[in-house]
Design a protein around this motif. Structure first.
Motif, PDB file in Angstrom:
ATOM      1  N   ALA A 194      40.372  43.044  80.067  1.00  0.00           N
ATOM      2  CA  ALA A 194      41.244  43.140  78.890  1.00  0.00           C
ATOM      3  C   ALA A 194      40.548  43.897  77.761  1.00  0.00           C
ATOM      4  N   ILE A 195      39.266  43.611  77.554  1.00  0.00           N
ATOM      5  CA  ILE A 195      38.506  44.308  76.512  1.00  0.00           C
ATOM      6  C   ILE A 195      38.413  45.797  76.818  1.00  0.00           C
ATOM      7  N   LYS A 196      38.215  46.131  78.086  1.00  0.00           N
ATOM      8  CA  LYS A 196      38.146  47.539  78.476  1.00  0.00           C
ATOM      9  C   LYS A 196      39.478  48.241  78.216  1.00  0.00           C
ATOM     10  N   THR A 197      40.580  47.524  78.527  1.00  0.00           N
ATOM     11  CA  THR A 197      41.902  48.100  78.274  1.00  0.00           C
ATOM     12  C   THR A 197      42.110  48.359  76.792  1.00  0.00           C
ATOM     13  N   ILE A 198      41.745  47.376  75.961  1.00  0.00           N
ATOM     14  CA  ILE A 198      41.866  47.541  74.504  1.00  0.00           C
ATOM     15  C   ILE A 198      40.986  48.680  74.016  1.00  0.00           C
ATOM     16  N   SER A 199      39.760  48.740  74.555  1.00  0.00           N
ATOM     17  CA  SER A 199      38.843  49.813  74.152  1.00  0.00           C
ATOM     18  C   SER A 199      39.410  51.182  74.505  1.00  0.00           C
ATOM     19  N   ASP A 200      40.034  51.280  75.693  1.00  0.00           N
ATOM     20  CA  ASP A 200      40.648  52.560  76.082  1.00  0.00           C
ATOM     21  C   ASP A 200      41.784  52.933  75.141  1.00  0.00           C
ATOM     22  N   ARG A 201      42.581  51.932  74.743  1.00  0.00           N
ATOM     23  CA  ARG A 201      43.674  52.198  73.814  1.00  0.00           C
ATOM     24  C   ARG A 201      43.150  52.660  72.461  1.00  0.00           C
ATOM     25  N   VAL A 202      42.087  51.978  71.995  1.00  0.00           N
ATOM     26  CA  VAL A 202      41.482  52.368  70.719  1.00  0.00           C
ATOM     27  C   VAL A 202      40.967  53.798  70.786  1.00  0.00           C
ATOM     28  N   ASP A 203      40.355  54.161  71.918  1.00  0.00           N
ATOM     29  CA  ASP A 203      39.853  55.533  72.083  1.00  0.00           C
ATOM     30  C   ASP A 203      40.997  56.542  72.029  1.00  0.00           C
ATOM     31  N   ARG A 204      42.127  56.198  72.691  1.00  0.00           N
ATOM     32  CA  ARG A 204      43.266  57.116  72.680  1.00  0.00           C
ATOM     33  C   ARG A 204      43.845  57.257  71.277  1.00  0.00           C
ATOM     34  N   ILE A 205      43.950  56.118  70.549  1.00  0.00           N
ATOM     35  CA  ILE A 205      44.453  56.168  69.171  1.00  0.00           C
ATOM     36  C   ILE A 205      43.519  56.986  68.289  1.00  0.00           C
ATOM     37  N   SER A 206      42.202  56.803  68.482  1.00  0.00           N
ATOM     38  CA  SER A 206      41.228  57.570  67.694  1.00  0.00           C
ATOM     39  C   SER A 206      41.380  59.061  67.949  1.00  0.00           C
ATOM     40  N   GLU A 207      41.601  59.419  69.220  1.00  0.00           N
ATOM     41  CA  GLU A 207      41.795  60.836  69.552  1.00  0.00           C
ATOM     42  C   GLU A 207      43.058  61.386  68.888  1.00  0.00           C
ATOM     43  N   GLN A 208      44.142  60.573  68.912  1.00  0.00           N
ATOM     44  CA  GLN A 208      45.379  61.007  68.278  1.00  0.00           C
ATOM     45  C   GLN A 208      45.191  61.194  66.777  1.00  0.00           C
ATOM     46  N   ILE A 209      44.487  60.243  66.143  1.00  0.00           N
ATOM     47  CA  ILE A 209      44.232  60.351  64.700  1.00  0.00           C
ATOM     48  C   ILE A 209      43.403  61.588  64.397  1.00  0.00           C
ATOM     49  N   GLU A 210      42.408  61.847  65.258  1.00  0.00           N
ATOM     50  CA  GLU A 210      41.567  63.019  65.055  1.00  0.00           C
ATOM     51  C   GLU A 210      42.392  64.305  65.141  1.00  0.00           C
ATOM     52  N   HIS A 211      43.283  64.360  66.149  1.00  0.00           N
ATOM     53  CA  HIS A 211      44.151  65.539  66.266  1.00  0.00           C
ATOM     54  C   HIS A 211      45.051  65.683  65.048  1.00  0.00           C
ATOM     55  N   GLN A 212      45.592  64.532  64.576  1.00  0.00           N
ATOM     56  CA  GLN A 212      46.460  64.581  63.404  1.00  0.00           C
ATOM     57  C   GLN A 212      45.685  65.039  62.170  1.00  0.00           C
ATOM     58  N   ASN A 213      44.445  64.544  62.044  1.00  0.00           N
ATOM     59  CA  ASN A 213      43.621  64.972  60.905  1.00  0.00           C
ATOM     60  C   ASN A 213      43.370  66.475  60.938  1.00  0.00           C
ATOM     61  N   LYS A 214      43.114  66.990  62.129  1.00  0.00           N
ATOM     62  CA  LYS A 214      42.905  68.439  62.249  1.00  0.00           C
ATOM     63  C   LYS A 214      44.157  69.202  61.853  1.00  0.00           C
ATOM     64  N   GLY A 215      45.338  68.650  62.266  1.00  0.00           N
ATOM     65  CA  GLY A 215      46.590  69.301  61.878  1.00  0.00           C
ATOM     66  C   GLY A 215      46.796  69.279  60.383  1.00  0.00           C
ATOM     67  N   LEU A 216      46.455  68.125  59.751  1.00  0.00           N
ATOM     68  CA  LEU A 216      46.586  68.026  58.301  1.00  0.00           C
ATOM     69  C   LEU A 216      45.655  68.993  57.588  1.00  0.00           C
ATOM     70  N   MET A 217      44.461  69.151  58.098  1.00  0.00           N
ATOM     71  CA  MET A 217      43.509  70.086  57.497  1.00  0.00           C
ATOM     72  C   MET A 217      44.050  71.504  57.556  1.00  0.00           C
ATOM     73  N   VAL A 218      44.677  71.859  58.659  1.00  0.00           N
ATOM     74  CA  VAL A 218      45.259  73.200  58.781  1.00  0.00           C
ATOM     75  C   VAL A 218      46.375  73.394  57.754  1.00  0.00           C
ATOM     76  N   ILE A 219      47.201  72.351  57.615  1.00  0.00           N
ATOM     77  CA  ILE A 219      48.305  72.441  56.646  1.00  0.00           C
ATOM     78  C   ILE A 219      47.767  72.586  55.233  1.00  0.00           C
ATOM     79  N   LEU A 220      46.725  71.792  54.900  1.00  0.00           N
ATOM     80  CA  LEU A 220      46.127  71.861  53.572  1.00  0.00           C
ATOM     81  C   LEU A 220      45.550  73.249  53.288  1.00  0.00           C
ATOM     82  N   ARG A 221      44.884  73.824  54.293  1.00  0.00           N
ATOM     83  CA  ARG A 221      44.341  75.177  54.090  1.00  0.00           C
ATOM     84  C   ARG A 221      45.456  76.189  53.854  1.00  0.00           C
TER      85      ARG A 221
END
Length: 229
Positions: A194-221
């Motif tokens: 269960a912990i591994k499953t949660i950790s995998d989900r957290v990793d996927r969410i972190s990746e999504q947030i990172e991609h979104q942050n990169k998109g926001l940075m592009v928009i800001l520029r």
């Protein structure tokens, strides 16, 4: 003739005392309460046979046996492994057992003696010529009296019965502990999954947030670039 020596290595004092009572007058019984002290006793005394419990603190029976076999002069000493849970032995040593004999707890006195006599047969009694005389009647009466169960025999039987009862309780407790540990390990495995499953989900969410942050940075520029025109 010197009695053959039997070394009992068992962390249960009841088992050691029961074995000593059963073998009294037949063998010289030595005791050790764990694998380490048992190994030391074997080195000192070089017994003719070792009765070895499998489940013990510090070293289990098989680890103790391996250490004993490395001692010069003890490589061929007969060993009878005893345990209330045969499956614990087979987890380490697959059947058929070739390095030792196996005896399951609880065991009856005659079964123990028979197993030991397979390796250490009793010495043949000396032949004595008996000349009949007037004391034969007294001897006959004494012999008849000796056939009656003595107090010591009754106490020995009561002790053996009590020990067998204690052995049964110990085995039930041991089986319950093993079952609880197995259940606990299963729960831990499920929790780890269960912990591994949660950790995998957290990793996927972190990746999504990172991609979104990169998109926001592009928009800001792009906005800054538009403002500068």
């Amino acid at each position: 003739m010197t009695e053959k020596k039997v070394l009992v290595i068992d962390d249960s004092i009841m088992i050691r005392k029961m074995v000593k009572s059963i073998l009294a007058g037949k063998y010289d019984v030595l005791e050790a309460s764990d694998g380490k002290s048992g190994l030391d006793a074997a080195r000192r005394t070089f017994p003719d046979l070792i009765l070895l419990d499998f489940v013990m603190p510090k070293y289990n029976g098989y680890q103790t046996l391996q250490a004993i076999r490395r001692v010069e002069g003890l490589q061929k000493v007969p060993v009878i492994m005893i345990s209330g849970l045969k499956e614990q032995v087979t987890e380490h040593v697959p059947e058929p057992f070739t390095e030792f004999d196996f005896l399951e707890k609880p065991f009856e006195a005659d079964v123990l003696v028979s197993r030991i006599q397979n390796f250490l047969p009793p010495d043949a009694p000396a032949t004595v010529s008996v000349v009949p005389d007037r004391r034969s009647e007294v001897i006959s009466r004494d012999t008849h009296a000796s056939e009656e169960p003595s107090l010591q025999t009754i106490l020995s039987r009561l002790t053996s019965t009590e020990t067998l009862l204690v052995q049964g309780i110990e085995n039930l407790i041991q089986r319950e502990v093993v079952a609880r540990f197995t259940e606990l390990n299963t729960r831990i495995d499920h929790q780890d999954q269960a912990i591994k499953t949660i950790s995998d989900r957290v990793d996927r969410i972190s990746e999504q947030i990172e991609h979104q942050n990169k998109g926001l940075m592009v928009i800001l520029r792009e906005l800054k670039a538009l403002q500068g025109k």
